[in-house]
Scaffold this active site. Structure first.
Site: not given
Ligand code: AMP
Ligand code: MG
Length: 493
Positions: A88, A91, A111, A174, A181, A250
């Site tokens: 998950g 961060r 992020k 980002r 994913r 992931d």
């Protein structure tokens, strides 16, 4: 104040288990290092407003934009082949989505924005070095025309983070076409929550593969469509010498974008077994393993859709397999077509893959620089002349290149290749500039040790326009001197 970031959040329409509502945690002294102006404009955002105090506060995580409903996404994943049931966003906080100038919805994620319910033992933070690295390398990949998440901004937090040593902290904003994913599907499949798997599949179809909504077998088609995009992506990576470095499930995005710039690197000298990541001791994610690993990751994705493909598992398996079978031929076609373009060939001949492989084999044996070999090859004419020296010089034994060049030139002659047109076509696919590891490291060191951001800007000048010659920037095209060679990269975020 007009809000510099107006955000929607379509993930909130997914079943609740898909996310945890959580906002970013404040940082003490946010300093805007860089804002990606062209990207901001593409997103319909005002770069000035983003750079102003209210914008900076949002990019640092000190202010949640008005109307935004931030969250962290749940996912699991196979890391180096082992299943980890809960990873998950530990961060990262997904602020929400903006619609870009071409009408496509784009996620914006902070992020390094602090702890979330998925942080486990982590601090939820990112150190500044890897933030700068992600900014530079993802912009490099974007400049090469390869699908990728991008960097909208980077901020220094003013707060230290503890890694191997104490380092300055950073937050990167980002942008992605989507953050679902393979590991997102695995999280619910492994819990037996097939309703959520279906909801996720419908979400991905609607957002990334809308044409499939009309299909009478949408989930089978989804496997094939994701396999196709991923095959093209991996082919793109190989054709520019990129090593992702941590192709865990992931880190494989359903959108077909390059995701997660951890220990990634571009090769200097060509060798198919190249590995940079310090933690990839077995070479699982080596350059030439990437096509096979992507296939393995896609099989993990297909597995999660089995319950949606047929009620009877014995019936579902061959359906999934048939869809996945699209991967291999697609990768191969995409990769070989790319190699033909790199060699300036416009017609198809059965022997072309052998011609390309022969060159790569010689490059590996002779320690030739991957990027420069193809770039300089682009300048050659139909007869050997002085220009050949530039390519020959890249081979430990130049005669090895000469022998190959005879075959290449006779192949060009066989299709009546026009020198000028071929040179232009080759220069448009063989970049002069890649984010070379040593230049990326030097830019990070200058920023962190001396607060000097000029090397970052210099690099971005060539990385955002890598197929042009940039007079005065030749040093950024050159391979590392022996004392500059970077042999290892680290996750370290
Ligand atoms: P990555 O190596 O970036 O693919 O991350 C793997 C997993 O570790 C993800 O669930 C991340 O959110 C989590 N993670 C990595 N670094 C941290 C950190 N500093 N704090 C919390 N979680 C982290
Ligand atoms: Mg990751």
């Amino acid at each position: 104040m007009t809000e510099p970031l107006t955000l929607a959040n379509s993930y909130l329409d997914l079943p609740e288990g898909c996310y945890a509502r959580v906002g970013p945690t404040e940082v003490s002294q946010p300093q805007l290092l860089r804002i990606n102006r062209p990207l901001a404009e593409q997103l319909g955002l005002d770069p000035e407003a983003l750079a102003a105090p209210e914008g900076l506060a949002a990019l640092a995580g000190n202010r949640v934009p008005e109307g935004a409903e931030p969250l962290a996404l749940a996912y699991a994943g196979h890391q180096f082949g082992n299943f980890v049931p809960q990873l998950g966003d530990g961060r990262a906080v997904l602020l929400g989505e903006v619609t870009d100038r071409s009408g496509v919805r784009r996620d914006l994620q902070l992020k390094g924005a602090g702890r979330t319910p998925f942080s486990r033992a982590g601090d939820g933070r990112a150190s500044l070095g890897p933030v700068i690295r992600e900014y530079l390398v993802s912009e490099g990949i974007a400049g090469l025309g390869i699908p990728t998440t991008r960097a909208l901004a980077m901020v220094a937090t003013g707060d230290p983070v503890l890694r191997q040593r104490v380092e300055p902290g950073g937050v990167i904003t980002r942008m992605a076409a989507g953050h679902v994913r393979v590991g997102t599907f695995e999280y619910f499949f492994r819990r037996g929550d097939y309703d959520t798997v279906r909801a996720l599949a419908d979400y991905v179809i609607e957002r990334h593969y809308p044409a499939l909504a009309e299909s009478d077998q949408p989930y089978k088609d989804l496997i094939e469509a994701v396999a196709t995009r991923t095959a093209d992506l991996v082919a793109d990576w190989l054709l520019v010498g990129f090593i992702h470095g941590v192709m865990n499930t992931d880190n494989i995005a359903l959108s077909g974008e390059t995701l997660d710039y951890g220990p990634c690197a571009f090769m200097d000298d060509y060798h198919p077994a190249t590995v940079y990541s310090s933690i990839d001791t077995g070479g699982r994610y080596a350059y030439d393993q990437q096509p096979t690993i992507a296939h393995w990751d896609l099989a993990r994705f297909a597995e999660t859709l089995l319950p949606l493909l047929a009620d009877d598992p014995d019936e579902a398996l061959p359906i999934a397999k048939e869809a996945l079978d699209a991967y291999e031929p697609r990768f191969s076609a995409s990769y070989h077509a790319g190699l033909q373009r790199k060699l300036g060939l416009t017609e198809d001949r059965d022997s072309d893959p052998d011609l390309a492989m022969d060159l790569l084999g010689r490059m590996a044996a002779q320690g030739a620089d991957f990027t420069l070999t193809f770039r300089r090859l682009s300048e050659l004419g139909s007869e050997p002349d002085e220009a050949d020296e530039a390519v020959r010089a890249l081979f430990a034994d130049p005669a090895s290149f000469d022998a190959w060049a005879i075959a290449w030139r006779s192949r060009l002659a066989a299709e009546g290749s026009d020198d000028a047109a071929r040179r232009d076509a080759m220069r448009a696919v063989n970049p002069a500039y890649i984010p070379r590891n040593h230049r990326v490291e030097q830019a990070i060191t200058a920023a962190m040790d001396h607060g000097d951001l000029a090397p970052i800007d210099e690099l971005l000048t060539v990385l955002t326009d890598p197929f042009a010659d940039h007079p005065g920037y030749e040093h950024l095209a050159a391979p590392p001197a022996s004392h500059e060679v970077v042999t290892q990269t680290f996750c370290g975020t």
